[in-house]
Design an enzyme around this catalytic site. Structure first.
Site, mmCIF file in Angstrom:
data_model
loop_
_atom_site.group_PDB
_atom_site.id
_atom_site.type_symbol
_atom_site.label_atom_id
_atom_site.label_comp_id
_atom_site.label_asym_id
_atom_site.label_seq_id
_atom_site.Cartn_x
_atom_site.Cartn_y
_atom_site.Cartn_z
ATOM 1 N N ARG A 163 0.853 -1.192 0.000
ATOM 2 C CA ARG A 163 0.000 0.000 0.000
ATOM 3 C C ARG A 163 0.885 1.236 0.000
ATOM 4 N NH1 ARG A 163 -2.008 1.126 4.324
ATOM 5 N NH2 ARG A 163 -1.460 -0.581 5.705
ATOM 6 N N TYR A 214 -1.339 -3.748 -6.807
ATOM 7 C CA TYR A 214 -1.089 -4.520 -5.597
ATOM 8 C C TYR A 214 -2.142 -4.341 -4.516
ATOM 9 C CZ TYR A 214 1.961 -7.340 -2.691
ATOM 10 O OH TYR A 214 2.492 -8.373 -1.963
ATOM 11 N N HIS A 268 -11.342 -1.331 11.545
ATOM 12 C CA HIS A 268 -10.208 -2.195 11.188
ATOM 13 C C HIS A 268 -10.056 -3.247 12.295
ATOM 14 C CE1 HIS A 268 -5.638 -2.285 10.000
ATOM 15 N NE2 HIS A 268 -6.308 -3.246 9.426
ATOM 16 N N SER A 309 -1.519 -2.728 11.693
ATOM 17 C CA SER A 309 -0.968 -3.765 10.813
ATOM 18 C C SER A 309 0.280 -4.362 11.478
ATOM 19 C CB SER A 309 -0.588 -3.145 9.464
ATOM 20 O OG SER A 309 -1.689 -2.441 8.952
ATOM 21 N N ARG A 330 2.147 -11.889 0.158
ATOM 22 C CA ARG A 330 0.780 -12.147 0.632
ATOM 23 C C ARG A 330 0.245 -13.486 0.150
ATOM 24 N NH1 ARG A 330 -1.907 -8.055 3.854
ATOM 25 N NH2 ARG A 330 -0.431 -6.339 3.892
HETATM 26 C C1 OXD Z 1 -3.711 -5.060 5.755
HETATM 27 C C2 OXD Z 1 -3.129 -3.892 6.435
HETATM 28 O O1 OXD Z 1 -3.241 -5.411 4.655
HETATM 29 O O2 OXD Z 1 -3.653 -3.527 7.495
HETATM 30 O O3 OXD Z 1 -4.654 -5.646 6.279
HETATM 31 O O4 OXD Z 1 -2.159 -3.318 5.935
HETATM 32 MN MN MN Z 2 -5.514 -4.595 7.886
#
Ligand code: OXD
Ligand code: MN
Length: 609
Positions: free
Chosen positions: A75, A218, A247, A269, A386
């Site tokens: 990210r 990605y 989250h 994370s 991942r």
């Molecule tokens: C995820 C993050 O991929 O929190 O879940 O970065």
């Molecule tokens: Mn996450």
């Protein structure tokens, strides 16, 4: 199978698809029906095009390995924007951009960006199709990798369009930004991982419920149902409509008598959410089952309690560090029908990543596509490699994980990596105090990170990168939800109890004091029993703590001294931290809710008593 004719008559959807088609100029438009054949078609396409490799069919059936461009591996928070009319609405913790200007910039990049490619229309439901807690999105993308991942991570296809009818949906536009025909009429060959690494934009228009993502293929940048929709856009929808998009993992906890409680937990994370969600308890007779590992949407049910769904249908987990020792249920979940990205490829055609097995393979092909052997100064897998796996493959998936009504949440945990100060577990005094604890949570930087050892990065409710509006207004929304749920400053009403946990406390010599993993079930048991009004707690200036007698410590290999340290109320440490909390709150100026000002003042007072 994908269809060339539209699978919907929704006029807004048809108009939008035409508009994007005219802008991006794909060679064709295909509508996704969500079928198994369609998923297989995408895998075949990726293998034929050189994006993916089949893994050994006996070792890892129906699974592929994909290696990304080295410039497109995670990210990109610095390229992530909240585009709303007033900058204050995005708040000090988000990158803000003017919506009209951003659309202008992006329209130029999107113009002709899908030439030579197919535009896929992916109708998807976040949450069980038709659930009153679920919401629908449509992703337009030129990436078969995205189509395949969305099949695993969300519910895709015609059934979603049937529920949508002529209703509203979140518009999610995505392009890898690598046209195969250029403006001068020349053509170029496709790449294994096409992207526009230098020009990524992950943009959100919360007022229009719209996402425009460009240049990256990605994870969270491209699978727009996840962070972009289910957290950033949904957090704004939730504020406007009176619910919560968080989250958080969701787990189902059953005691030896068969009584069930549901726990949601927010951790930043890389703090072990997936591990906790699928944990194997070490205390006899207790059971943990997984409802979700990353995101929770919670709405009030008819009885006034908060009910949660996992809006996702799969796991998009970090591979390195996952093993049969740390998370056997995740390992079982990825045994077949999975997509692996940026992992190593072993000589027998399987995947491998750091710490997957104690013994390292003698040789493999690393995520750069190069030979790798133990002792290499390079990693076999990228640290953010991942796996994508269907949630139903998890051996401990709760049988009711797809209940459209959601599950009633009894407790919420907040946590981060804190080597010092924060005890193993603290129960908040009230919903407002719990909101305060969530607002100040964070993790300490390690020696490897810039900024110095012990320096805190505050990550309120683990939402710092994911809140689609002003974080202080989001806290206000938490307080307002408490009022709706009949919480007062001294009682919980119908709201879940809030606990602040810290598995990462260290001794002065830097050793972890708490073993974590399955042993965390001892804390879950105390949480469960507090919710039942049974377990003992001591009132302290920072909240309610168990004493050693209140915790189930049978069979636990932790010294009495270490336990005392884990449960110590470090008044001096908390007092020393007050200026940093003040500084954190000051960033939000007048937007900081009065309730949180009051909580900080009350904490100060309790600490000097
Ligand atoms: C995820 C993050 O991929 O929190 O879940 O970065
Ligand atoms: Mn996450």
């Amino acid at each position: 199978m994908t269809a060339t004719t539209a699978l919907s008559k929704n006029p807004k959807l048809l108009a939008w698809v035409s508009e994007i088609q005219a802008m991006c100029q794909p060679d064709q438009v295909l509508w996704c029906d969500g079928s198994r054949d369609e998923y297989q078609q995408m895998l075949d396409l990726m293998v034929q095009g050189g994006t993916a490799k089949w893994l050994n069919k006996t070792k890892r059936p129906n699974s592929i390995l994909v290696l990304s461009d080295v410039g497109d591996v995670a990210r990109v928070e610095d390229r992530t924007y909240i585009c709303c009319h007033k900058k204050e609405e995005a708040g000090p913790t988000n990158n803000w951009a003017d919506p009209a200007q951003m659309r202008d910039t992006l329209r130029k990049l999107y113009a002709g960006c899908m030439k030579g490619r197919t535009l896929y229309v992916i109708p998807f439901s976040m949450g069980p199709v038709g659930s009153p807690i679920a919401h629908i999105g449509i992703e337009l993308t030129d990436s078969p990798y995205v189509v395949a991942n969305m099949h695993l991570m969300t519910r895709v296809g015609k059934k979603v369009l049937d529920v949508l009818g002529n209703g509203d949906f979140v518009k999610c536009l995505h392009s890898v930004g690598y046209p195969l025909k250029l403006a001068d009429g020349s053509t170029r060959k496709d790449l294994a991982w096409p992207c526009d690494a230098q020009n990524k934009y992950i943009t959100h228009f919360p007022e229009d419920r719209e996402i425009w993502s460009y240049g990256s293929g990605y994870g969270g940048n491209a699978l727009l149902g996840k962070k972009c929709f289910a957290l950033r856009i949904a957090s704004v929808m939730a504020r406007d409509q009176g619910w919560m998009a968080e989250h958080m993992l969701i787990l189902k906890l059953t005691n030896p008598q068969g009584v069930v409680k549901y726990v949601a937990a927010a951790f930043p994370s890389a703090c072990g959410k997936t591990n906790l969600a699928m944990m194997e308890p070490t205390i006899p007779g207790w059971k943990v089952q997984c409802v979700g590992d990353d995101i929770a949407w919670m709405k009030f049910g008819p009885d006034g309690r908060l009910y949660a769904i996992n809006p996702e249908a799969g796991f998009f987990g970090v591979a390195p560090g996952t093993s049969y020792a740390t998370n056997p249920n995740a390992m079982e979940s990825v045994k077949a029908n999975s997509i692996f990205t940026n992992c190593g490829l072993t000589d027998d055609g399987d995947v491998w990543w750091e710490d997957m097995t104690e013994e390292e393979p003698e040789h493999l092909i690393d995520w750069h596509g190069k030979d790798w052997a133990p002792g290499s100064d390079k990693k076999a897998a990228h640290p953010n490699a991942r796996f994508t796996a269907p949630a139903h493959q998890c051996p401990v998936i709760a049988p009711n994980w797809e209940d459209p009504a959601g599950v009633p949440i009894d407790a919420i945990l907040f946590g981060g990596r804190r080597a010092t100060v924060v005890p193993l577990v603290t129960e908040a005094r009230s919903w407002r105090h719990g909101t305060f604890l969530g607002s100040i949570m964070g993790s300490e930087k390690t020696a490897a990170a810039a900024g110095g050892l012990g320096q805190l990065r505050r990550d309120p409710m683990a939402m710092l990168p994911f809140c689609g509006y002003n974080m202080a207004r989001y806290w206000q929304h938490w307080l307002a939800m408490g009022q709706k749920g009949q919480a007062t400053d001294t009682s919980w009403g119908k709201m879940p109890r809030i606990f602040y946990v810290n598995w990462f406390r260290k001794s002065s010599s830097g050793k972890f004091l708490w073993p974590g993993y399955g042993e965390n079930s001892r804390i879950l048991k105390w949480v469960f029993e507090r919710c039942e009004g049974k377990a003992q707690a001591i009132e302290t200036p920072i909240g309610n703590l168990p004493d050693k007698q209140a915790l189930d410590l049978q069979g636990l290999d932790v010294s009495g001294e270490d336990l005392s340290e884990l449960l110590r109320v470090d008044k001096a440490g908390w007092t020393a931290e007050l200026p940093s909390i003040e500084q954190h709150f000051a960033e939000f100026g007048n937007d900081l809710p009065q309730g949180l000002r009051d909580e900080l003042a009350a904490l100060k007072q309790r600490l000097v008593k």
